[in-house]
Design a protein around this motif. Structure first.
Motif, PDB file in Angstrom:
ATOM      1  N   LEU A 179       4.962 -10.842 -10.273  1.00  0.00           N
ATOM      2  CA  LEU A 179       5.280 -10.805 -11.694  1.00  0.00           C
ATOM      3  C   LEU A 179       4.727 -12.034 -12.405  1.00  0.00           C
ATOM      4  O   LEU A 179       4.241 -11.937 -13.538  1.00  0.00           O
ATOM      5  N   ARG A 180       4.770 -13.162 -11.737  1.00  0.00           N
ATOM      6  CA  ARG A 180       4.235 -14.369 -12.361  1.00  0.00           C
ATOM      7  C   ARG A 180       2.732 -14.254 -12.576  1.00  0.00           C
ATOM      8  O   ARG A 180       2.198 -14.721 -13.590  1.00  0.00           O
ATOM      9  N   TYR A 181       2.038 -13.652 -11.641  1.00  0.00           N
ATOM     10  CA  TYR A 181       0.590 -13.485 -11.809  1.00  0.00           C
ATOM     11  C   TYR A 181       0.313 -12.556 -12.991  1.00  0.00           C
ATOM     12  O   TYR A 181      -0.605 -12.809 -13.785  1.00  0.00           O
ATOM     13  N   PHE A 182       1.101 -11.500 -13.134  1.00  0.00           N
ATOM     14  CA  PHE A 182       0.958 -10.629 -14.296  1.00  0.00           C
ATOM     15  C   PHE A 182       1.223 -11.414 -15.583  1.00  0.00           C
ATOM     16  O   PHE A 182       0.497 -11.271 -16.578  1.00  0.00           O
ATOM     17  N   ALA A 183       2.275 -12.248 -15.567  1.00  0.00           N
ATOM     18  CA  ALA A 183       2.619 -13.015 -16.769  1.00  0.00           C
ATOM     19  C   ALA A 183       1.513 -13.996 -17.144  1.00  0.00           C
ATOM     20  O   ALA A 183       1.296 -14.276 -18.330  1.00  0.00           O
ATOM     21  N   ASP A 184       0.800 -14.515 -16.133  1.00  0.00           N
ATOM     22  CA  ASP A 184      -0.309 -15.443 -16.392  1.00  0.00           C
ATOM     23  C   ASP A 184      -1.556 -14.740 -16.915  1.00  0.00           C
ATOM     24  O   ASP A 184      -2.457 -15.391 -17.445  1.00  0.00           O
ATOM     25  N   HIS A 185      -1.633 -13.406 -16.738  1.00  0.00           N
ATOM     26  CA  HIS A 185      -2.835 -12.654 -17.117  1.00  0.00           C
ATOM     27  C   HIS A 185      -2.450 -11.412 -17.930  1.00  0.00           C
ATOM     28  O   HIS A 185      -2.750 -10.284 -17.525  1.00  0.00           O
ATOM     29  N   PRO A 186      -1.794 -11.598 -19.058  1.00  0.00           N
ATOM     30  CA  PRO A 186      -1.349 -10.442 -19.840  1.00  0.00           C
ATOM     31  C   PRO A 186      -2.525  -9.650 -20.415  1.00  0.00           C
ATOM     32  O   PRO A 186      -3.574 -10.221 -20.767  1.00  0.00           O
ATOM     33  N   GLU A 187      -2.341  -8.328 -20.468  1.00  0.00           N
ATOM     34  CA  GLU A 187      -3.288  -7.403 -21.087  1.00  0.00           C
ATOM     35  C   GLU A 187      -4.677  -7.449 -20.451  1.00  0.00           C
ATOM     36  O   GLU A 187      -5.668  -7.074 -21.075  1.00  0.00           O
ATOM     37  N   ARG A 188      -4.748  -7.923 -19.211  1.00  0.00           N
ATOM     38  CA  ARG A 188      -6.012  -7.926 -18.491  1.00  0.00           C
ATOM     39  C   ARG A 188      -5.898  -6.958 -17.317  1.00  0.00           C
ATOM     40  O   ARG A 188      -4.873  -6.930 -16.634  1.00  0.00           O
ATOM     41  N   VAL A 189      -6.929  -6.145 -17.103  1.00  0.00           N
ATOM     42  CA  VAL A 189      -6.909  -5.210 -15.980  1.00  0.00           C
ATOM     43  C   VAL A 189      -7.112  -6.005 -14.689  1.00  0.00           C
ATOM     44  O   VAL A 189      -8.102  -6.732 -14.538  1.00  0.00           O
ATOM     45  N   LEU A 190      -6.159  -5.859 -13.769  1.00  0.00           N
ATOM     46  CA  LEU A 190      -6.192  -6.569 -12.493  1.00  0.00           C
ATOM     47  C   LEU A 190      -6.374  -5.553 -11.376  1.00  0.00           C
ATOM     48  O   LEU A 190      -5.559  -4.638 -11.218  1.00  0.00           O
ATOM     49  N   SER A 191      -7.430  -5.699 -10.614  1.00  0.00           N
ATOM     50  CA  SER A 191      -7.682  -4.767  -9.515  1.00  0.00           C
ATOM     51  C   SER A 191      -6.710  -5.040  -8.368  1.00  0.00           C
ATOM     52  O   SER A 191      -6.147  -6.135  -8.245  1.00  0.00           O
ATOM     53  N   ARG A 192      -6.532  -4.055  -7.507  1.00  0.00           N
ATOM     54  CA  ARG A 192      -5.686  -4.242  -6.335  1.00  0.00           C
ATOM     55  C   ARG A 192      -6.241  -5.338  -5.440  1.00  0.00           C
ATOM     56  O   ARG A 192      -5.494  -6.113  -4.851  1.00  0.00           O
ATOM     57  N   GLU A 193      -7.564  -5.403  -5.320  1.00  0.00           N
ATOM     58  CA  GLU A 193      -8.193  -6.412  -4.482  1.00  0.00           C
ATOM     59  C   GLU A 193      -7.919  -7.818  -5.014  1.00  0.00           C
ATOM     60  O   GLU A 193      -7.656  -8.746  -4.252  1.00  0.00           O
ATOM     61  N   GLU A 194      -7.976  -7.990  -6.342  1.00  0.00           N
ATOM     62  CA  GLU A 194      -7.673  -9.304  -6.924  1.00  0.00           C
ATOM     63  C   GLU A 194      -6.225  -9.687  -6.667  1.00  0.00           C
ATOM     64  O   GLU A 194      -5.919 -10.834  -6.320  1.00  0.00           O
ATOM     65  N   LEU A 195      -5.314  -8.728  -6.827  1.00  0.00           N
ATOM     66  CA  LEU A 195      -3.903  -9.016  -6.600  1.00  0.00           C
ATOM     67  C   LEU A 195      -3.647  -9.384  -5.144  1.00  0.00           C
ATOM     68  O   LEU A 195      -2.886 -10.317  -4.856  1.00  0.00           O
ATOM     69  N   LEU A 196      -4.289  -8.676  -4.226  1.00  0.00           N
ATOM     70  CA  LEU A 196      -4.137  -9.013  -2.810  1.00  0.00           C
ATOM     71  C   LEU A 196      -4.622 -10.437  -2.530  1.00  0.00           C
ATOM     72  O   LEU A 196      -3.966 -11.205  -1.823  1.00  0.00           O
TER      73      LEU A 196
END
Length: 244
Positions: A179-196
């Motif tokens: 959730l913190r990573y999402f909060a740091d990158h709002p409204e940006r498309v994040l791939s599964r590979e980047e999240l991993l």
């Protein structure tokens, strides 16, 4: 085994704002201790070596390590329990697990209790160093404001507490990290590979369903309707987007 503390060189990757960053190594194999001490001290870190879980916990409480490198098979306090204690007391301290145990189920469990990364023995010293330093960088990039609000949700990242519509929501340590990573990158498309790579802290995993399952759990806990997510949205063929 008594704790040993050794100072590293006065310059190098381990120096932050003029102070040597400390790496706490909790490992009962003396030969492995020597390898890890040499690896981190040559990069300018101060290294604290502990040979069992209890001395590792004592050293952690006595200092402010930049990261903890932790074996699983330890005397006195088992590695998983020590990881959980470290994260409960100081959630922002990166913990990198170093162990011969390599089953996928064990990795998933470790990430659920807050481990930042996992390196399997035998390992490449350069890879371990890179992962520890990446975990430290991710921690340093954390936003200064610990309380984050969106919709009916209020998240306190420092205290690791969450509420939705005034009611407590129980999140795992790794759900807070995601959730913190999402909060740091709002409204940006994040791939599964980047999240991993950025949240789990490693470059490959048997399946990206790991991300999907974690996001499903977040939606169930934080969305008004998990079936029709308002905040954590799927971008088909690309990944996910967080819209606070």
């Amino acid at each position: 085994m008594q704790m040993q503390e050794r100072d590293a060189a006065k310059s190098g990757a381990g120096v932050i704002l003029g102070t040597k960053a400390q790496i706490l190594v909790v490992e009962d194999d003396v030969r492995m201790q020597k390898i890890l001490y040499r690896l981190f001290s040559e990069q300018g870190y101060a290294v604290t070596l502990c040979g069992d879980g209890q001395s590792g916990l004592d050293a952690f409480r006595a200092g402010r390590p930049a990261a903890v490198v932790l074996d699983l098979m330890l005397p006195n306090i088992y590695g998983r329990d020590l990881c959980r204690m470290v994260k409960a007391e100081r959630a922002g301290t990166p913990v990198v697990i170093l162990s011969a145990i390599s089953e996928v189920a064990d990795k998933v469990l470790l990430f659920d209790i807050g481990a930042d990364d996992y390196v399997t023995k035998p390992f490449s010293p350069r890879e371990l160093l890179a992962r520890v330093q990446a975990a430290i960088r991710r921690t340093q990039k954390a936003p200064s404001a610990s309380v984050f609000r969106f919709g009916e949700c209020e998240i306190d990242f420092a205290r690791m507490t969450a509420q939705r519509a005034g009611e407590p929501a129980t999140l795992t340590a790794h759900e807070f990290k995601l959730l913190r990573y999402f909060a740091d990158h709002p409204e940006r498309v994040l791939s599964r590979e980047e999240l991993l790579n950025e949240v789990w802290g490693y470059n490959s995993y048997p399946t990206t369903r790991t991300v999907d399952n974690q996001i499903l759990k977040l939606r169930q806990k934080l969305e008004p309707d998990a079936a029709e997510p308002r905040y954590i949205r799927t971008v088909h063929g690309a990944g996910y987007k967080f819209i606070p």
